[in-house]
Design an enzyme around this catalytic site. Structure first.
Site, short mmCIF file in Angstrom:
data_model
loop_
_atom_site.label_atom_id
_atom_site.label_comp_id
_atom_site.label_asym_id
_atom_site.label_seq_id
_atom_site.Cartn_x
_atom_site.Cartn_y
_atom_site.Cartn_z
N CYS A 2 0.86 -1.17 0.00
CA CYS A 2 0.00 0.00 0.00
C CYS A 2 0.90 1.23 0.00
O CYS A 2 2.02 1.19 0.53
CB CYS A 2 -0.92 0.10 1.21
SG CYS A 2 -1.99 -1.32 1.44
N ARG A 27 3.19 0.02 -5.40
CA ARG A 27 3.05 -0.60 -4.08
C ARG A 27 1.75 -1.39 -3.93
O ARG A 27 1.53 -2.03 -2.90
CB ARG A 27 3.11 0.47 -2.99
CG ARG A 27 4.41 1.25 -2.99
CD ARG A 27 4.39 2.33 -1.93
NE ARG A 27 4.54 1.77 -0.61
CZ ARG A 27 5.69 1.60 0.01
NH1 ARG A 27 6.81 1.96 -0.59
NH2 ARG A 27 5.74 1.09 1.20
N TRP A 74 -2.93 -2.60 -1.53
CA TRP A 74 -2.66 -4.01 -1.83
C TRP A 74 -3.36 -4.76 -0.71
O TRP A 74 -2.98 -4.66 0.46
CB TRP A 74 -1.17 -4.29 -1.83
CG TRP A 74 -0.85 -5.69 -2.23
CD1 TRP A 74 -0.82 -6.19 -3.49
CD2 TRP A 74 -0.51 -6.78 -1.37
NE1 TRP A 74 -0.50 -7.53 -3.47
CE2 TRP A 74 -0.30 -7.92 -2.17
CE3 TRP A 74 -0.37 -6.92 0.01
CZ2 TRP A 74 0.05 -9.16 -1.65
CZ3 TRP A 74 -0.03 -8.16 0.54
CH2 TRP A 74 0.18 -9.26 -0.30
N ASN A 98 -0.87 1.90 5.85
CA ASN A 98 -0.06 0.87 5.18
C ASN A 98 0.51 -0.02 6.26
O ASN A 98 1.19 0.47 7.16
CB ASN A 98 1.07 1.55 4.38
CG ASN A 98 2.12 0.56 3.92
OD1 ASN A 98 1.82 -0.59 3.67
ND2 ASN A 98 3.36 1.02 3.80
N GLU A 479 15.12 -17.84 -11.37
CA GLU A 479 14.68 -16.48 -11.65
C GLU A 479 13.86 -16.44 -12.95
O GLU A 479 12.84 -15.76 -13.04
CB GLU A 479 15.91 -15.55 -11.74
CG GLU A 479 15.67 -14.15 -12.28
CD GLU A 479 14.72 -13.30 -11.45
OE1 GLU A 479 14.25 -13.76 -10.39
OE2 GLU A 479 14.44 -12.17 -11.88
N HIS A 502 15.43 -36.90 -10.74
CA HIS A 502 14.92 -37.32 -9.43
C HIS A 502 13.43 -36.99 -9.29
O HIS A 502 12.92 -36.90 -8.18
CB HIS A 502 15.73 -36.66 -8.31
CG HIS A 502 17.17 -37.05 -8.36
ND1 HIS A 502 17.60 -38.32 -8.02
CD2 HIS A 502 18.27 -36.38 -8.76
CE1 HIS A 502 18.92 -38.40 -8.19
NE2 HIS A 502 19.34 -37.22 -8.64
N LYS A 602 5.01 -4.09 -5.59
CA LYS A 602 6.47 -3.97 -5.70
C LYS A 602 7.16 -4.04 -4.34
O LYS A 602 8.23 -4.59 -4.20
CB LYS A 602 6.79 -2.64 -6.39
CG LYS A 602 8.26 -2.42 -6.65
CD LYS A 602 8.63 -2.86 -8.04
CE LYS A 602 10.12 -2.83 -8.26
NZ LYS A 602 10.54 -3.99 -9.04
C1 F6R Z 1 10.04 -10.54 -8.59
C2 F6R Z 1 10.23 -9.54 -7.55
C3 F6R Z 1 10.09 -9.97 -6.13
C4 F6R Z 1 11.05 -9.18 -5.24
C5 F6R Z 1 10.78 -9.52 -3.77
C6 F6R Z 1 11.77 -8.84 -2.84
O1 F6R Z 1 10.22 -9.99 -9.85
O2 F6R Z 1 10.45 -8.39 -7.82
O3 F6R Z 1 10.26 -11.34 -5.99
O4 F6R Z 1 12.35 -9.50 -5.59
O5 F6R Z 1 9.48 -9.12 -3.43
O6 F6R Z 1 11.71 -7.46 -2.95
P1 F6R Z 1 12.90 -6.56 -2.45
O7 F6R Z 1 14.07 -6.83 -3.32
O8 F6R Z 1 12.42 -5.14 -2.59
O9 F6R Z 1 13.17 -6.94 -1.03
#
Ligand code: F6R
Length: 607
Positions: A2, A27, A74, A98, A479, A502, A602
């Site tokens: 948020c 966010r 969020w 938030n 990744e 496995h 994010k």
């Molecule tokens: C995936 C992604 C998330 C972040 C995770 C950690 O693309 O962006 O998996 O890597 O939420 O976020 P930070 O790096 O801000 O701690």
């Protein structure tokens, strides 16, 4: 998660608040809302979904006022409908929040017993009623907030306005970030500097437990004990201009294409090209005495740490533990005092990682954070900060933050190896030369964009996709799978190539594309055998390798991409780029919301 923003000034608040919310949309984007004071009364507009809906709502039903708070959500407690959108209000007090109020159930029961009626399912609404119940003729709004804050458990950043109080806005923080912005005759609150970028670049960051009383003429800040405190005013270098898409269709694509530049910027912040030496930022403890490194992070940042484990162990010969932050604390890990605990986070605010940091601090570890936001909570609570110079990353899927994290970690591995007397000068030279090449090679990787888009046209029809890698390419496989699932919603899994037999090999048939990350390194032949196993079972291989690798194995793959030949040390940095592009193009072809994928945010500031 948020995002919250507030302002108290002389201009029409609503358009400024909506504009600030757009910069906070990363966010969360389940719903949005704002509240202002109009002739002393609280007025509110809210809308389900993205900020664009709130914008339409405030245009259709304009709202005046020069004091206001706003929120982009969020969802945690309560489904993402308008009823649960912030701000919450009882007509006297309006609140944006938030975080999570952990004791909301008992507080809600207490408030309901007093006859207070709740309109939402959120934990946040309890803050409104608590403050309102304390605000009486004898106890003013500031005192009421102070009493309410003392009752709240959990994590919060709050913005609060009060009916009839035209020159008052209160902010408070515990566990979730909050900045105070200074203007001329106006003051601001925001979850981060970016929210406030066009309005002010003069900011103070509240510390844990701080709360702030804002009036047009300035701010008084109090600590948890209610004592007045000063928090330094910093000038943020962020400008509103850097936050555009720069002609790209999506932020994610722009950020992928920025990688050669930001990798160079990040390297040059640590590397002296004339003397060809690496210099780390000041580390206030003796690196050579470090006996164990513990790495903690989440998501993509965790995968950066997973690559670093290979580097730290092989180049610095130091034992490394690594864990995802959401599990780390629950293991109650035993830690020898004097170890190095390294936290990796783009935002520097991820709640689980921050909690792990505090755990390690209590265990007597040296705390180092690798962050993209140096004003973040993690940075402020660390003994030393390593910084990625990625610039703001707006796309929810991390791209340039990941590769710049790898760049810093690679430099750190070399510095650690040198400090521990493990690396010879010649080896250090070779590794430094490999790092210096990375920005130029990253540009060459981007030349494969169109071919990767063509591959995406085939892979987009799959229901499941597997990613395989070995050694330091294994975290890149993980990744790649994460990127694909989060933005295209296709199920994908990353496996260590040697683990296929496995179990996961049972999944292989002609419908399951298998993306193989295979630079021609010392492990190549073993990965090649695993590719044969996939091909023998009808699997369709997408093969990311280099000239030698493609020559040896390319005929087995349905699709091949021949990436630049580089020192295997830096291969993970470069091989991250094609997996980003593959996920990006598949998502675009499928028509998903690339920059704001469903259910994600994010900055994850709840545990
Ligand atoms: C995936 C992604 C998330 C972040 C995770 C950690 O693309 O962006 O998996 O890597 O939420 O976020 P930070 O790096 O801000 O701690």
């Amino acid at each position: 998660m948020c995002g919250i923003v507030g302002l108290i000034g002389n201009k029409d608040a609503a358009p400024l608040l909506v504009d600030a919310l757009r910069r906070l949309e990363y966010r969360g984007y389940d719903s949005a809302g704002l509240a202002t004071l109009v002739n002393g009364s609280i007025e509110r507009r809210r809308a389900e979904g993205k900020i664009v809906n709130l914008d339409a709502c405030t245009r259709a039903q304009p709202i005046g006022g020069t004091v206001g708070i706003a929120h982009t959500r969020w969802a945690t407690h309560g489904v993402p409908v308008e009823r649960n959108a912030h701000p919450h209000t009882d007509g006297r007090v309006a609140v944006v929040h938030n975080g999570i109020i952990e004791n909301f159930a008992e507080l809600r029961a207490e408030m309901e017993a007093q006859g207070r009626v709740f309109q939402s399912d959120t934990d946040s609404e309890v803050v409104v009623h608590l403050i309102s119940s304390y605000w009486t003729d004898e106890c003013g709004p500031v005192e009421a907030v102070k009493k309410a804050l003392a009752r709240l458990e959990g994590a919060f950043a709050l913005g609060i306005i009060f009916a009839g109080e035209h020159d008052l806005m209160i902010g408070a923080r515990l566990g979730s970030p909050l900045a105070i912005g200074y203007g001329d005759g106006e003051m601001f609150l925001g979850s981060d500097a970016m929210a406030l970028a066009p309005m002010t670049n003069r900011l103070s960051y509240l510390e844990e437990g701080d709360w702030a009383v804002l009036r047009r003429g300035g701010v008084e800040i109090f600590d948890r004990a209610g004592q007045p405190v000063q928090r330094p005013v910093q000038v943020s270098a962020l400008s509103a201009a850097v936050i555009g898409k720069g002609g790209f269709r999506h932020f994610m694509l722009k950020e992928i294409y920025e990688q050669p530049q930001v990798l160079g910027d990040t390297l040059h912040s640590m590397f002296n090209p004339v003397e060809r030496t690496l210099t780390l930022p000041e580390i206030p403890f003796d690196l050579s005495a470090v006996k164990r490194v513990t790495i903690v992070a989440c998501g993509t940042s965790f995968y950066a740490g997973s690559v670093a484990r290979y580097w730290f162990e092989s180049l610095a010969r130091v034992p490394v533990d690594i864990d995802v932050a959401s599990e780390f604390r629950y293991r109650e890990p035993v830690m020898e005092p004097g170890g190095l605990a390294l936290f990796i986070s783009q935002s520097g605010e991820t709640a689980d990682t921050l909690a792990a940091l505090r755990y390690c601090k209590a265990q007597g570890q040296h705390i180092v954070s690798l962050v993209n936001v140096t004003e973040s909570s993690m940075a402020r609570e660390s003994d030393a900060i390593l910084q990625t110079l990625a610039g703001p990353e707006i796309g929810v899927a991390s791209t340039k933050a990941f590769t710049t994290q790898l760049m810093v970690l690679a430099c750190f591995a070399v510095a650690l190896g040198r400090a521990r007397g493990v690396l010879s000068a010649a080896e250090e030279d070779r590794l430094s030369a490999a790092l210096v090449e990375v920005p130029a090679r990253a540009s060459e990787v981007l030349n494969h964009d169109e071919r990767i888009r063509e591959i995406a046209e085939e892979v987009m029809h799959a229901r499941d996709v597997l990613y395989l890698g070995r050694g330091s390419s294994y975290p890149i496989a993980l990744e790649g799978a994460l990127k694909l699932k989060e933005i295209s919603y296709i199920h994908a899994e990353g496996y260590a190539a040697g683990e296929m037999k496995h179990g996961p090999i049972a999944l292989i048939d002609e419908k399951v594309p298998v993306v193989v990350i295979a630079p021609h390194d010392s492990l190549f032949e073993k990965t090649a055998s695993n590719v044969q196993e996939v091909v023998a079972r009808g699997g369709k291989v997408v093969f990311f390798s280099d000239e030698h690798g493609v020559k040896k194995m390319g005929q087995n793959a349905v699709f091949t991409i021949s990436l630049p030949t580089v020192d295997p040390f830096v291969a993970p940095i470069l091989y991250a780029i094609p997996v980003q592009l593959l996920a990006y193009h598949i998502a675009v072809l499928k028509g998903t919301d690339v920059d704001q994928p469903r259910n994600l945010a994010k900055s994850v500031t709840v545990e």
